[in-house]
Design an enzyme around this catalytic site. Structure first.
Site, PDB file in Angstrom:
ATOM      1  N   HIS A   9       0.836  -1.207   0.000  1.00 31.46           N
ATOM      2  CA  HIS A   9       0.000   0.000   0.000  1.00 31.46           C
ATOM      3  C   HIS A   9       0.870   1.256   0.000  1.00 31.46           C
ATOM      4  CE1 HIS A   9      -2.716   2.920   2.251  1.00 31.46           C
ATOM      5  NE2 HIS A   9      -3.444   2.583   1.201  1.00 31.46           N
ATOM      6  N   HIS A  51      -0.944  10.296  -3.149  1.00 28.94           N
ATOM      7  CA  HIS A  51      -2.174   9.734  -2.601  1.00 28.94           C
ATOM      8  C   HIS A  51      -3.444  10.501  -2.969  1.00 28.94           C
ATOM      9  CE1 HIS A  51      -5.100   7.815  -0.144  1.00 28.94           C
ATOM     10  NE2 HIS A  51      -5.261   8.849   0.634  1.00 28.94           N
TER      11      HIS A  51
END
Length: 303
Positions: A9, A51
């Site tokens: 991630h 992100h």
């Protein structure tokens, strides 16, 4: 997808600032199945691995370009060219108002030197490492906020698919899984843009869970928040929602987010969290900031 899948991630983001090349190289060395790339377009249409659409919670943009914030006080990736973005230093995620680091025990904020990079640069790193090591680590890009891009005159999905295709990510066999929270956009990716990649519908709300039939008409899998799988605890044992069974009955694999060693909430240990979700709830894979810990756990369970 028969075996359990490990997705790094934002790279090895438990150890190095998220979405930096260093975090991706470290993640690669741990040999997960996939490494994730969140994508936002620059002013000159370069997909940047970051992100979300903002710059001011992971970079020093406020110091380098103090006059470039929008009326809401935020700094947006889309307002800067790729060359301008390369001038910024990236750090561990922090609160842009207070400056406080989000995960205080992770890599110290504003230490060492990290930069932003493009999707192309990251693909070349991963493909280069696949070539030099003989391993086959895949990529797991996410189209971030397509509507915001549309409002700014940009088709991020089309641009991303063209780049993926140019690096031979075209079919379900090419070890590239494309994900998005926006259901209409993911459906468009399949039906209009005719992508043959594996597609994952991300799910952030309980409302969306009711639409699994619809998701199965264009997606191969779902990415729910792991708490959407947990119902309640009775006599020390977890009871689960019917999400996994419903998804599996529709031939959708399930890759929940996010397994964090330093944010356990419902569990007493990271190992317990993984055991409950992988083997009691029967998820097919998971996103983790700590790929090494998930890989070690799954290897032990197998042996």
């Amino acid at each position: 997808m028969n075996s359990k899948i490990v997705i790094a991630h934002r790279g090895a983001s438990g150890y190095l600032p998220e979405h930096t090349m260093e975090a991706k190289a470290m993640a690669y060395a741990m040999l997960p199945d996939y490494i994730e790339q969140d994508l936002v377009l620059s002013k000159d249409d370069v997909p940047i691995v970051i992100h979300d659409i903002y710059l001011d919670d992971v970079t020093n943009v406020a110091r380098i370009f103090p006059n470039r914030k929008r009326e809401d006080g935020r700094y947006y990736v889309i307002d800067f060219t790729f060359n301008e973005l390369l001038q910024l230093q990236v750090s561990e995620r922090f609160n842009p108002t207070t400056g406080a680091q989000l995960y205080p025990n992770r890599f110290p904020k504003n230490k060492a030197s990290f930069k932003l990079h493009s999707l192309q640069q990251e693909i070349e790193l991963i493909q280069g490492l696949n070539y030099s090591t003989g391993n086959f680590v895949g990529i797991y890009p996410e189209i971030k906020n397509p509507n915001f891009h549309y409002k700014n005159g940009k088709d991020i999905t089309k641009i991303t698919l063209d780049i993926l295709s140019s690096y031979d990510y075209k079919t379900e066999e090419d070890k590239c899984i494309l994900q998005c929270f926006d259901a209409k956009e993911l459906e468009r990716t399949r039906m209009v843009l005719k992508s043959k990649l594996l597609l994952v519908q991300l799910i952030e709300s309980t409302e969306k869970i009711k639409r699994l039939d619809y998701f199965s008409s264009y997606a191969n899998g779902i990415g729910p928040w792991y708490k959407q799988i947990l119902d309640k605890k009775e006599n020390g044992k977890w009871i689960f929602t019917d999400l996994i069974n419903k998804a599996h009955n529709l031939n959708l694999f399930v890759h929940p987010y996010t397994f964090r060693h330093d944010q356990l909430e419902d569990f007493t240990s990271f190992e317990e969290m993984m055991h409950v979700l992988f083997f009691e709830a029967n998820i097919d894979g998971g996103f983790t900031d700590f790929p090494d810990k998930m890989i070690t756990f799954l290897r032990k369970e197998k042996s």
